[in-house]
Design a protein around this motif. Structure first.
Motif, PDB file in Angstrom:
ATOM      1  N   GLY A 133       1.568 -10.524 -14.627  1.00 17.48           N
ATOM      2  CA  GLY A 133       1.470 -11.632 -13.682  1.00 17.48           C
ATOM      3  C   GLY A 133       1.758 -11.180 -12.260  1.00 17.48           C
ATOM      4  O   GLY A 133       1.031 -11.543 -11.320  1.00 17.48           O
ATOM      5  N   LEU A 134       2.810 -10.392 -12.080  1.00 12.69           N
ATOM      6  CA  LEU A 134       3.140  -9.875 -10.752  1.00 12.69           C
ATOM      7  C   LEU A 134       2.034  -8.950 -10.248  1.00 12.69           C
ATOM      8  O   LEU A 134       1.670  -8.977  -9.061  1.00 12.69           O
ATOM      9  CB  LEU A 134       4.469  -9.125 -10.796  1.00 12.69           C
ATOM     10  CG  LEU A 134       5.721  -9.983 -11.016  1.00 12.69           C
ATOM     11  CD1 LEU A 134       6.917  -9.097 -11.299  1.00 12.69           C
ATOM     12  CD2 LEU A 134       5.984 -10.858  -9.791  1.00 12.69           C
ATOM     13  N   ARG A 135       1.499  -8.144 -11.140  1.00 13.90           N
ATOM     14  CA  ARG A 135       0.445  -7.205 -10.750  1.00 13.90           C
ATOM     15  C   ARG A 135      -0.798  -7.944 -10.263  1.00 13.90           C
ATOM     16  O   ARG A 135      -1.418  -7.556  -9.272  1.00 13.90           O
ATOM     17  CB  ARG A 135       0.105  -6.306 -11.939  1.00 13.90           C
ATOM     18  CG  ARG A 135      -0.778  -5.120 -11.616  1.00 13.90           C
ATOM     19  CD  ARG A 135      -0.892  -4.216 -12.831  1.00 13.90           C
ATOM     20  NE  ARG A 135      -1.717  -3.063 -12.539  1.00 13.90           N
ATOM     21  CZ  ARG A 135      -3.038  -3.026 -12.677  1.00 13.90           C
ATOM     22  NH1 ARG A 135      -3.674  -4.092 -13.126  1.00 13.90           N
ATOM     23  NH2 ARG A 135      -3.725  -1.944 -12.389  1.00 13.90           N
ATOM     24  N   ARG A 136      -1.138  -9.047 -10.943  1.00 17.88           N
ATOM     25  CA  ARG A 136      -2.324  -9.808 -10.546  1.00 17.88           C
ATOM     26  C   ARG A 136      -2.158 -10.464  -9.179  1.00 17.88           C
ATOM     27  O   ARG A 136      -3.145 -10.822  -8.532  1.00 17.88           O
ATOM     28  CB  ARG A 136      -2.638 -10.870 -11.597  1.00 17.88           C
ATOM     29  CG  ARG A 136      -3.120 -10.305 -12.929  1.00 17.88           C
ATOM     30  CD  ARG A 136      -3.583 -11.418 -13.855  1.00 17.88           C
ATOM     31  NE  ARG A 136      -3.856 -10.912 -15.195  1.00 17.88           N
ATOM     32  CZ  ARG A 136      -3.061 -11.077 -16.229  1.00 17.88           C
ATOM     33  NH1 ARG A 136      -1.936 -11.765 -16.100  1.00 17.88           N
ATOM     34  NH2 ARG A 136      -3.386 -10.579 -17.407  1.00 17.88           N
ATOM     35  N   MET A 137      -0.928 -10.672  -8.754  1.00 10.38           N
ATOM     36  CA  MET A 137      -0.687 -11.288  -7.448  1.00 10.38           C
ATOM     37  C   MET A 137      -1.040 -10.363  -6.295  1.00 10.38           C
ATOM     38  O   MET A 137      -1.233 -10.820  -5.168  1.00 10.38           O
ATOM     39  CB  MET A 137       0.779 -11.707  -7.326  1.00 10.38           C
ATOM     40  CG  MET A 137       1.186 -12.868  -8.216  1.00 10.38           C
ATOM     41  SD  MET A 137       2.958 -13.217  -8.114  1.00 10.38           S
ATOM     42  CE  MET A 137       3.092 -13.701  -6.381  1.00 10.38           C
ATOM     43  N   LEU A 138      -1.094  -9.059  -6.570  1.00 10.23           N
ATOM     44  CA  LEU A 138      -1.329  -8.080  -5.510  1.00 10.23           C
ATOM     45  C   LEU A 138      -2.815  -7.791  -5.348  1.00 10.23           C
ATOM     46  O   LEU A 138      -3.587  -7.875  -6.310  1.00 10.23           O
ATOM     47  CB  LEU A 138      -0.608  -6.775  -5.848  1.00 10.23           C
ATOM     48  CG  LEU A 138       0.921  -6.808  -5.766  1.00 10.23           C
ATOM     49  CD1 LEU A 138       1.513  -5.557  -6.396  1.00 10.23           C
ATOM     50  CD2 LEU A 138       1.364  -6.928  -4.308  1.00 10.23           C
TER      51      LEU A 138
ATOM     52  N   ALA B 209      -6.026  -2.853  -4.551  1.00  9.83           N
ATOM     53  CA  ALA B 209      -5.656  -1.535  -4.027  1.00  9.83           C
ATOM     54  C   ALA B 209      -4.155  -1.280  -4.083  1.00  9.83           C
ATOM     55  O   ALA B 209      -3.713  -0.133  -3.987  1.00  9.83           O
ATOM     56  CB  ALA B 209      -6.143  -1.386  -2.589  1.00  9.83           C
ATOM     57  N   LEU B 210      -3.364  -2.332  -4.239  1.00  6.96           N
ATOM     58  CA  LEU B 210      -1.906  -2.188  -4.243  1.00  6.96           C
ATOM     59  C   LEU B 210      -1.305  -2.281  -5.632  1.00  6.96           C
ATOM     60  O   LEU B 210      -0.091  -2.251  -5.791  1.00  6.96           O
ATOM     61  CB  LEU B 210      -1.284  -3.266  -3.344  1.00  6.96           C
ATOM     62  CG  LEU B 210      -1.692  -3.259  -1.874  1.00  6.96           C
ATOM     63  CD1 LEU B 210      -1.002  -4.393  -1.128  1.00  6.96           C
ATOM     64  CD2 LEU B 210      -1.368  -1.911  -1.224  1.00  6.96           C
ATOM     65  N   ARG B 211      -2.160  -2.387  -6.647  1.00  8.08           N
ATOM     66  CA  ARG B 211      -1.665  -2.574  -8.008  1.00  8.08           C
ATOM     67  C   ARG B 211      -1.273  -1.237  -8.634  1.00  8.08           C
ATOM     68  O   ARG B 211      -2.116  -0.448  -9.027  1.00  8.08           O
ATOM     69  CB  ARG B 211      -2.723  -3.264  -8.858  1.00  8.08           C
ATOM     70  CG  ARG B 211      -3.001  -4.687  -8.409  1.00  8.08           C
ATOM     71  CD  ARG B 211      -4.131  -5.309  -9.202  1.00  8.08           C
ATOM     72  NE  ARG B 211      -4.429  -6.661  -8.722  1.00  8.08           N
ATOM     73  CZ  ARG B 211      -5.437  -7.406  -9.167  1.00  8.08           C
ATOM     74  NH1 ARG B 211      -6.248  -6.918 -10.103  1.00  8.08           N
ATOM     75  NH2 ARG B 211      -5.624  -8.610  -8.677  1.00  8.08           N
ATOM     76  N   GLY B 212       0.023  -1.012  -8.711  1.00 14.30           N
ATOM     77  CA  GLY B 212       0.527   0.192  -9.352  1.00 14.30           C
ATOM     78  C   GLY B 212       1.283  -0.166 -10.616  1.00 14.30           C
ATOM     79  O   GLY B 212       0.954  -1.132 -11.305  1.00 14.30           O
ATOM     80  N   ASP B 213       2.313   0.601 -10.910  1.00 10.82           N
ATOM     81  CA  ASP B 213       3.149   0.342 -12.089  1.00 10.82           C
ATOM     82  C   ASP B 213       4.078  -0.825 -11.775  1.00 10.82           C
ATOM     83  O   ASP B 213       4.952  -0.722 -10.912  1.00 10.82           O
ATOM     84  CB  ASP B 213       3.951   1.589 -12.432  1.00 10.82           C
ATOM     85  CG  ASP B 213       4.727   1.449 -13.737  1.00 10.82           C
ATOM     86  OD1 ASP B 213       4.848   0.317 -14.245  1.00 10.82           O
ATOM     87  OD2 ASP B 213       5.219   2.468 -14.241  1.00 10.82           O
ATOM     88  N   PHE B 214       3.913  -1.935 -12.490  1.00 14.15           N
ATOM     89  CA  PHE B 214       4.719  -3.114 -12.165  1.00 14.15           C
ATOM     90  C   PHE B 214       6.206  -2.889 -12.412  1.00 14.15           C
ATOM     91  O   PHE B 214       7.048  -3.606 -11.874  1.00 14.15           O
ATOM     92  CB  PHE B 214       4.236  -4.351 -12.931  1.00 14.15           C
ATOM     93  CG  PHE B 214       4.245  -4.238 -14.431  1.00 14.15           C
ATOM     94  CD1 PHE B 214       5.421  -4.218 -15.153  1.00 14.15           C
ATOM     95  CD2 PHE B 214       3.046  -4.177 -15.133  1.00 14.15           C
ATOM     96  CE1 PHE B 214       5.432  -4.142 -16.521  1.00 14.15           C
ATOM     97  CE2 PHE B 214       3.043  -4.097 -16.522  1.00 14.15           C
ATOM     98  CZ  PHE B 214       4.233  -4.077 -17.212  1.00 14.15           C
ATOM     99  N   GLN B 215       6.564  -1.883 -13.218  1.00 13.51           N
ATOM    100  CA  GLN B 215       7.982  -1.625 -13.440  1.00 13.51           C
ATOM    101  C   GLN B 215       8.678  -1.124 -12.183  1.00 13.51           C
ATOM    102  O   GLN B 215       9.912  -1.183 -12.086  1.00 13.51           O
ATOM    103  CB  GLN B 215       8.164  -0.630 -14.585  1.00 13.51           C
ATOM    104  CG  GLN B 215       7.766  -1.177 -15.938  1.00 13.51           C
ATOM    105  CD  GLN B 215       8.256  -0.315 -17.088  1.00 13.51           C
ATOM    106  OE1 GLN B 215       9.174   0.483 -16.948  1.00 13.51           O
ATOM    107  NE2 GLN B 215       7.637  -0.473 -18.247  1.00 13.51           N
ATOM    108  N   ASP B 216       7.910  -0.639 -11.216  1.00  9.60           N
ATOM    109  CA  ASP B 216       8.499  -0.187  -9.961  1.00  9.60           C
ATOM    110  C   ASP B 216       8.886  -1.354  -9.057  1.00  9.60           C
ATOM    111  O   ASP B 216       9.556  -1.153  -8.032  1.00  9.60           O
ATOM    112  CB  ASP B 216       7.516   0.722  -9.211  1.00  9.60           C
ATOM    113  CG  ASP B 216       7.311   2.053  -9.926  1.00  9.60           C
ATOM    114  OD1 ASP B 216       8.224   2.479 -10.657  1.00  9.60           O
ATOM    115  OD2 ASP B 216       6.238   2.658  -9.753  1.00  9.60           O
TER     116      ASP B 216
END
Length: 210
Positions: free
Chosen positions: A38-43, A46-53
């Motif tokens: 969910g957090l990743r989709r908000m970005l 080009a800014l979608r990396g490892d959401f654990q970071d």
């Protein structure tokens, strides 16, 4: 009690979590990956990396699991790969600091075994291609690229309890976790065909298209 099931991508975490949930009355699965995607989709892409970071993911996982463990009268199961010691301390470690009974298990297998399991997830790959998603060749998939790193990191003592699953079925792995956690599962029912169909349904429900 929280059962945190760790392991490499394709190592059987989700299947094992569902096996335990189906055989342990009152238990629920709270999958930290849902918050991450969910957090990743908000970005922007080009800014979608490892959401654990993202600190928001680590803090959010602790907040949600703390709430579930405090208010839910039953075992909570979290299938999630975590290989970074710092991230591990901020999630599993933090939940223990809050006073929760966290039982952490890492499912391990030899590299060839995990690769075979990833290939068996092929229907998901085919569905992605049918949907027009550019998944790339199998050998270049994200899970395969992460495999060596995951296996090396997760063998470290800090990620115990280690369970080797090369020669273990999902039901047997669930049984081993239950024994180590002091839990009693209902007997596994259904023959090999029914078990494979149930596991296929779980796999299809967890196909990611992004």
């Amino acid at each position: 009690m929280l059962l945190w099931i760790n392991g490499p991508f394709g190592g059987g975490k989700t299947q094992t979590a569902h096996e335990i949930r189906d055989r342990l009355p009152g238990s629920v699965i709270c999958d930290p990956e849902h918050a991450g995607f969910g957090l990743r989709r908000m970005l922007p892409p080009a800014l979608r990396g490892d959401f654990q970071d993202l600190a928001s993911w680590r803090q959010g996982v602790v907040e949600v699991l703390d709430l579930a463990l405090t208010l839910h009268d039953g075992v909570v199961i979290a299938p999630m790969t975590v290989t970074d010691p710092g991230h591990f301390a901020e999630t599993v470690g933090r939940l223990r600091e809050l006073g929760h009974d966290v039982r952490h298990f890492t499912l391990l297998a030899e590299r060839d075994t995990v690769l075979k399991r990833l290939r068996e997830r092929g229907p998901g790959h085919l569905l992605q291609r049918a949907a027009g998603k550019n998944t790339g060749p199998y050998r270049e998939s994200w899970a395969v690229r992460q495999l060596d790193h995951c296996l090396a990191r997760l063998r470290e003592p800090e990620f115990a309890e280690h369970l080797w699953t090369d020669h273990s079925t999902v039901p047997r792995t669930a049984d081993r976790i239950a024994v180590l956690a002091g839990l009693e599962l209902r007997p596994h029912t259904g023959g090999p065909l029914r078990t494979r169909l149930r596991q296929a349904r779980v796999g299809i429900r967890h196909i990611r298209f992004d």
